[in-house]
Enzyme design. Structure first.
Site, PDB file in Angstrom:
ATOM      1  N   ASP A   7       0.563  -1.316   0.225  1.00  0.00           N
ATOM      2  CA  ASP A   7       0.104   0.087  -0.509  1.00  0.00           C
ATOM      3  C   ASP A   7       0.710   1.034  -0.382  1.00  0.00           C
ATOM      4  O   ASP A   7       2.234   0.952  -0.001  1.00  0.00           O
ATOM      5  CB  ASP A   7      -1.163   0.086   1.205  1.00  0.00           C
ATOM      6  CG  ASP A   7      -2.207   1.571   1.144  1.00  0.00           C
ATOM      7  OD1 ASP A   7      -2.366   1.600   0.026  1.00  0.00           O
ATOM      8  OD2 ASP A   7      -2.196   1.747   1.969  1.00  0.00           O
ATOM      9  N   SER A   8      -0.050   2.070  -0.459  1.00  0.00           N
ATOM     10  CA  SER A   8       1.166   3.298   0.192  1.00  0.00           C
ATOM     11  C   SER A   8       1.603   3.696   1.202  1.00  0.00           C
ATOM     12  O   SER A   8       2.315   4.987   1.229  1.00  0.00           O
ATOM     13  CB  SER A   8       0.527   4.362  -0.774  1.00  0.00           C
ATOM     14  OG  SER A   8      -1.210   4.799  -0.081  1.00  0.00           O
ATOM     15  N   TYR A  39      -1.353   8.569  -2.578  1.00  0.00           N
ATOM     16  CA  TYR A  39      -0.695   8.164  -4.493  1.00  0.00           C
ATOM     17  C   TYR A  39      -2.420   9.059  -4.775  1.00  0.00           C
ATOM     18  O   TYR A  39      -2.430   9.582  -6.065  1.00  0.00           O
ATOM     19  CB  TYR A  39      -1.053   6.317  -4.133  1.00  0.00           C
ATOM     20  CG  TYR A  39      -0.080   5.932  -4.537  1.00  0.00           C
ATOM     21  CD1 TYR A  39       1.445   7.146  -3.241  1.00  0.00           C
ATOM     22  CD2 TYR A  39       0.101   4.897  -4.699  1.00  0.00           C
ATOM     23  CE1 TYR A  39       2.979   5.675  -3.621  1.00  0.00           C
ATOM     24  CE2 TYR A  39       1.287   3.924  -4.657  1.00  0.00           C
ATOM     25  CZ  TYR A  39       2.601   4.489  -4.454  1.00  0.00           C
ATOM     26  OH  TYR A  39       4.071   4.111  -4.132  1.00  0.00           O
ATOM     27  N   CYS A  70      -4.332  -1.164  -2.540  1.00  0.00           N
ATOM     28  CA  CYS A  70      -4.290  -0.352  -2.647  1.00  0.00           C
ATOM     29  C   CYS A  70      -5.043   0.470  -3.374  1.00  0.00           C
ATOM     30  O   CYS A  70      -4.887  -0.026  -4.635  1.00  0.00           O
ATOM     31  CB  CYS A  70      -2.767   0.727  -3.063  1.00  0.00           C
ATOM     32  SG  CYS A  70      -2.819   2.535  -3.065  1.00  0.00           S
ATOM     33  N   GLU A 162      -2.818   9.106   7.540  1.00  0.00           N
ATOM     34  CA  GLU A 162      -1.114   8.930   7.410  1.00  0.00           C
ATOM     35  C   GLU A 162      -0.768  10.128   8.813  1.00  0.00           C
ATOM     36  O   GLU A 162       0.120   9.769   9.590  1.00  0.00           O
ATOM     37  CB  GLU A 162      -0.286   9.641   6.786  1.00  0.00           C
ATOM     38  CG  GLU A 162      -1.197   8.010   5.572  1.00  0.00           C
ATOM     39  CD  GLU A 162      -0.194   7.101   5.434  1.00  0.00           C
ATOM     40  OE1 GLU A 162       0.949   6.995   6.395  1.00  0.00           O
ATOM     41  OE2 GLU A 162      -0.879   5.989   4.792  1.00  0.00           O
ATOM     42  N   CYS A 194     -11.673   2.393   0.192  1.00  0.00           N
ATOM     43  CA  CYS A 194     -10.059   2.473   0.024  1.00  0.00           C
ATOM     44  C   CYS A 194      -9.396   2.370   0.993  1.00  0.00           C
ATOM     45  O   CYS A 194     -10.616   1.987   2.104  1.00  0.00           O
ATOM     46  CB  CYS A 194      -9.745   4.426  -0.558  1.00  0.00           C
ATOM     47  SG  CYS A 194      -8.350   4.945   0.509  1.00  0.00           S
ATOM     48  N   HIS A 196      -7.598   2.478   3.292  1.00  0.00           N
ATOM     49  CA  HIS A 196      -7.891   3.176   4.477  1.00  0.00           C
ATOM     50  C   HIS A 196      -8.475   3.582   4.911  1.00  0.00           C
ATOM     51  O   HIS A 196      -8.745   4.042   6.396  1.00  0.00           O
ATOM     52  CB  HIS A 196      -7.097   4.886   4.397  1.00  0.00           C
ATOM     53  CG  HIS A 196      -5.460   5.164   4.599  1.00  0.00           C
ATOM     54  ND1 HIS A 196      -4.530   4.678   3.187  1.00  0.00           N
ATOM     55  CD2 HIS A 196      -4.838   5.513   5.169  1.00  0.00           C
ATOM     56  CE1 HIS A 196      -3.334   4.696   2.954  1.00  0.00           C
ATOM     57  NE2 HIS A 196      -3.625   5.431   4.356  1.00  0.00           N
TER      58      HIS A 196
HETATM   59  N1  DGL Z   1      -5.284   3.121   1.157  1.00  0.00           N
HETATM   60  C1  DGL Z   1      -4.864   3.446  -0.621  1.00  0.00           C
HETATM   61  C2  DGL Z   1      -6.118   2.918  -1.482  1.00  0.00           C
HETATM   62  O1  DGL Z   1      -6.899   2.064  -1.462  1.00  0.00           O
HETATM   63  C3  DGL Z   1      -4.194   4.821  -0.760  1.00  0.00           C
HETATM   64  C4  DGL Z   1      -4.691   6.087  -0.198  1.00  0.00           C
HETATM   65  C5  DGL Z   1      -3.927   6.747  -1.311  1.00  0.00           C
HETATM   66  O2  DGL Z   1      -2.473   7.052  -0.931  1.00  0.00           O
HETATM   67  O3  DGL Z   1      -4.424   8.592  -1.277  1.00  0.00           O
HETATM   68  O4  DGL Z   1      -6.624   3.450  -2.469  1.00  0.00           O
END
Ligand code: DGL
Length: 269
Positions: A7-8, A39, A70, A162, A194, A196
């Site tokens: 993941d990012s 990202y 991600c 984050e 996402c 997160h």
């Molecule tokens: N957790 C990631 C996703 O599922 C990336 C979020 C990001 O880096 O903007 O999209």
């Protein structure tokens, strides 16, 4: 024996945690590209380059199979990687399909033509890059007809998570849910698109109301990974578990320990 999870940043830990619970004997190498997160505000080319670099690091660590935990990388880079970059003896899988199969009541790998499904009005919460890729709607259209999707790009939520600023993250979730409801007042289901966002699942559920079914990816990806490994035991890879980050290992370890409520120690990637 190691499977790579990428993941990012910290969001993929929600997928890792579920995968570890479902597959307690499997070793996982987690890579967080914390130095380059988020990202979701980057261009597709940028996301492609960063994701290839990170996945190569996981191949070098002995992983033959890498899960892009991600959605942003899955939406903006995965197809291009599979077509042009992934070597024949490696596999890279995304996190969209298990979620869409659950939403459309399909079994793993059911490729029958699209059909009508129970849910008609779906809210999608995702990063700006995932929303603008329209990858979710494309995958959904292969499987279901007559589903109205309203997408909400949730700017700022990943940065707040984050940074460990959960008060800001919660306020942003409320305002993004509010913006969505102005476009679609009564969604039946909401997709946390996402990795997160499951860290804010209670805030999403509270803002949406109890009648909305909230789908998140962790256990769905865990189940489909278990299913995949039963059929592809050659993709277990080599090497032991590790947590790698391109950012500051101390800072990332502290946040990860706070989120998973168990000690997680990252090392420099
Ligand atoms: N957790 C990631 C996703 O599922 C990336 C979020 C990001 O880096 O903007 O999209």
């Amino acid at each position: 024996m190691a499977i790579g999870i990428f993941d990012s940043g910290l969001g993929g830990l929600t997928v890792l945690d579920a995968a570890q619970k479902r597959l307690p004997d499997v070793e996982f190498v987690y890579l967080a590209d914390s130095a380059n997160a988020p990202y979701g505000v980057r261009t597709a080319d940028d996301i492609y380059d960063l994701t290839c670099k990170a996945v190569q690091r996981l191949f070098d660590a002995g992983c033959d199979l890498v899960i892009l935990a991600c959605n942003t990388a899955s939406a903006a880079a995965l197809r291009r990687m599979q077509e042009a970059w992934v070597p024949d003896d490696k596999r890279v899988l995304g996190v969209f399909v298990p979620l869409i199969e659950a939403l459309t009541e399909r079994q793993w790998g059911d490729n029958s033509p699209p059909r009508e499904v129970a849910v008609k009005h779906v809210a999608l919460f995702a990063t700006p890059a995932t929303v603008s890729s329209r990858a979710f709607q494309r995958e959904l259209a292969f499987r279901a007809i007559g589903v109205d999707v309203e997408a909400q790009a949730c700017g700022g939520v990943v940065d707040a998570i984050e940074d460990g600023d959960m008060i800001l993250a919660e306020a942003l979730v409320r305002s993004h849910v509010d913006a969505l409801q102005r476009k679609m007042p009564d969604p039946q289901a909401a997709i946390l698109g996402c990795t997160h966002y499951p860290l804010m699942q209670e805030a999403f559920q509270a803002a949406l109301g109890e009648s909305v079914k909230v789908f998140s990816q962790g256990h769905l990806v865990g189940e489909s990974l278990a299913d995949y490994l039963e059929r592809h035991s050659d993709k277990m890879g080599s090497g032991g578990s590790a947590y790698l980050t391109t950012g500051d290992p101390k800072r990332v370890s502290d946040r990860a320990t706070q989120f998973l409520r168990r000690q997680i120690v990252f090392e420099a990637a």
